[in-house]
Design a protein around this motif. Structure first.
Motif, PDB file in Angstrom:
ATOM      1  N   THR A 168       0.849  -1.189   0.000  1.00 25.39           N
ATOM      2  CA  THR A 168       0.000   0.000   0.000  1.00 25.39           C
ATOM      3  C   THR A 168       0.885   1.240   0.000  1.00 25.39           C
ATOM      4  O   THR A 168       2.051   1.194   0.395  1.00 25.39           O
ATOM      5  CB  THR A 168      -0.935   0.036   1.223  1.00 25.39           C
ATOM      6  OG1 THR A 168      -0.136  -0.028   2.420  1.00 25.39           O
ATOM      7  CG2 THR A 168      -1.915  -1.115   1.203  1.00 25.39           C
ATOM      8  N   CYS A 169       0.319   2.364  -0.425  1.00 25.44           N
ATOM      9  CA  CYS A 169       1.105   3.586  -0.528  1.00 25.44           C
ATOM     10  C   CYS A 169       0.262   4.800  -0.184  1.00 25.44           C
ATOM     11  O   CYS A 169      -0.915   4.880  -0.556  1.00 25.44           O
ATOM     12  CB  CYS A 169       1.674   3.738  -1.940  1.00 25.44           C
ATOM     13  SG  CYS A 169       2.613   5.267  -2.175  1.00 25.44           S
ATOM     14  N   CYS A 170       0.878   5.740   0.512  1.00 25.76           N
ATOM     15  CA  CYS A 170       0.278   7.041   0.772  1.00 25.76           C
ATOM     16  C   CYS A 170       1.211   8.106   0.209  1.00 25.76           C
ATOM     17  O   CYS A 170       2.335   8.255   0.672  1.00 25.76           O
ATOM     18  CB  CYS A 170       0.053   7.255   2.267  1.00 25.76           C
ATOM     19  SG  CYS A 170      -0.729   8.849   2.646  1.00 25.76           S
ATOM     20  N   HIS A 212      -5.215   8.239  -2.792  1.00 29.44           N
ATOM     21  CA  HIS A 212      -3.935   7.874  -2.187  1.00 29.44           C
ATOM     22  C   HIS A 212      -3.092   9.083  -1.787  1.00 29.44           C
ATOM     23  O   HIS A 212      -1.976   8.904  -1.302  1.00 29.44           O
ATOM     24  CB  HIS A 212      -3.135   7.011  -3.166  1.00 29.44           C
ATOM     25  CG  HIS A 212      -3.899   5.853  -3.730  1.00 29.44           C
ATOM     26  ND1 HIS A 212      -4.249   4.749  -2.986  1.00 29.44           N
ATOM     27  CD2 HIS A 212      -4.425   5.657  -4.978  1.00 29.44           C
ATOM     28  CE1 HIS A 212      -4.929   3.909  -3.743  1.00 29.44           C
ATOM     29  NE2 HIS A 212      -5.046   4.435  -4.954  1.00 29.44           N
TER      30      HIS A 212
END
Length: 325
Positions: free
Chosen positions: A253-255, A272
């Protein structure tokens, strides 16, 4: 990984994860020569076991004379590396050390390979991606390593992180670099003089080297990436990252964080993206005994995030970063 035209820094824990760890967890840094833009940074958390290998450093033994004349970058390399190795570490100088001086004690492969530029694209307004064709079959690298970048007629040698995979080199004989614009001579040459069919030479280096096979015992858990830049246009490889998230749902996952965004964010990225810097609140929810932390960015950002992690109780031996420019 990113950027670099220098070498190992001081302070904090500086480790190089093995091939298996870096190939999967340590996404490619924004490779830039001497960049000091504190907005461009990565923080990666991975549930993993880390193995680190150390190798005796090796210096340049030779090169192809048709690429480099006698008074060339290679001669400069031998002299600067020798001075760095024999000088006292207590001597301080206001002159900023170049890439070869900073990394003189680091691992290098023996092979120096000729490369021809076969592609140039703009990854952003400030970053160019180079595609380099390499015919030498003895030239290989592992995920997370860098290259010494020798340019005919330019005495300063660059150091750039490799942003493509080892498998691309094996399949197609292609290696890619992403280089941010600066006035540092190698980066400046890439942005202002480099053209298709330009010839350069490359040699692979690494902070500590690898122990073969150790990476095979690295077990991948879940990966959370925090990636910060001024604007979404400066978030390099965002499409690749989104593709990984779709390919490994729940595993990766990525922010994305942006600090100076003025235009509207595209619909695909909106879920995101967070406005503002990476904060203690963002990271503290991931603290656990089996989480490793990887930091990539300019030295001030690395120091800031390292202190933040210490404040929220992350042990120093769980934090990994490189300061080699």
């Amino acid at each position: 990984m990113a950027p670099g035209s220098g070498g190992s820094g001081t302070g904090g824990r500086e480790e190089a994860a093995p091939d298996g760890a870096r190939g999967r967890d340590f996404l490619s840094r924004d490779a830039a020569a001497g960049t000091s833009d504190s907005e461009d940074c990565l923080v990666i958390m991975a549930r993993a076991t880390i193995y680190v290998g150390y190798t005796v450093p090796q210096l340049l033994r030779g090169a192809q004379s048709r690429i480099f004349p006698s008074d060339s970058a290679l001669g400069v390399l031998r002299r600067s590396a020798f001075c760095y190795c024999t000088g006292s570490s207590t001597i301080k100088s206001k002159r900023k050390m170049d890439h070869l001086e900073r990394t003189a004690n680091n691992f290098r492969q023996e092979v120096i390979a000729q490369a021809k530029v076969c592609g140039i694209t703009n990854e952003s307004e400030t970053v160019k991606r180079l595609r380099l064709a390499i015919a030498n079959k003895d030239f290989t690298f592992k995920a997370g390593q860098w290259v010494d970048f020798f340019i005919p007629g330019v005495s300063v040698v660059g150091g750039f992180s490799i942003c493509s995979s080892p498998s691309l080199l094996k399949r197609e004989g292609i290696l890619e670099l992403a280089v941010k614009y600066t006035v540092h001579p190698p980066a400046h040459w890439i942005h202002t003089e480099c053209t298709l069919d330009s010839e350069v030479a490359l040699r692979v280096g690494d902070l500590h080297g690898y122990q073969e096979g150790k990476g095979n015992r690295h077990k991948l858990g879940t990966v959370k990436l925090y990636y910060s830049a001024k604007t979404t246009s400066e978030l390099l490889f965002k499409k690749n990252i989104l593709g990984l998230m779709k390919a490994f749902p729940g595993k990766i996952t990525c922010c994305f964080h942006v600090t100076q965004q003025r235009s509207q964010i595209c619909e695909e990225l909106q879920p995101h993206v967070t406005e503002g810097r990476i904060s203690e609140k963002d990271l503290e929810k991931h603290v656990s005994n089996d989480t490793s932390w990887y930091i990539c960015g300019p030295p001030p950002m690395i120091e800031s995030i390292s202190k933040l992690l210490a404040n929220i109780g992350v042990p120093r031996n769980c934090v990994f970063f490189e300061k080699w420019w």
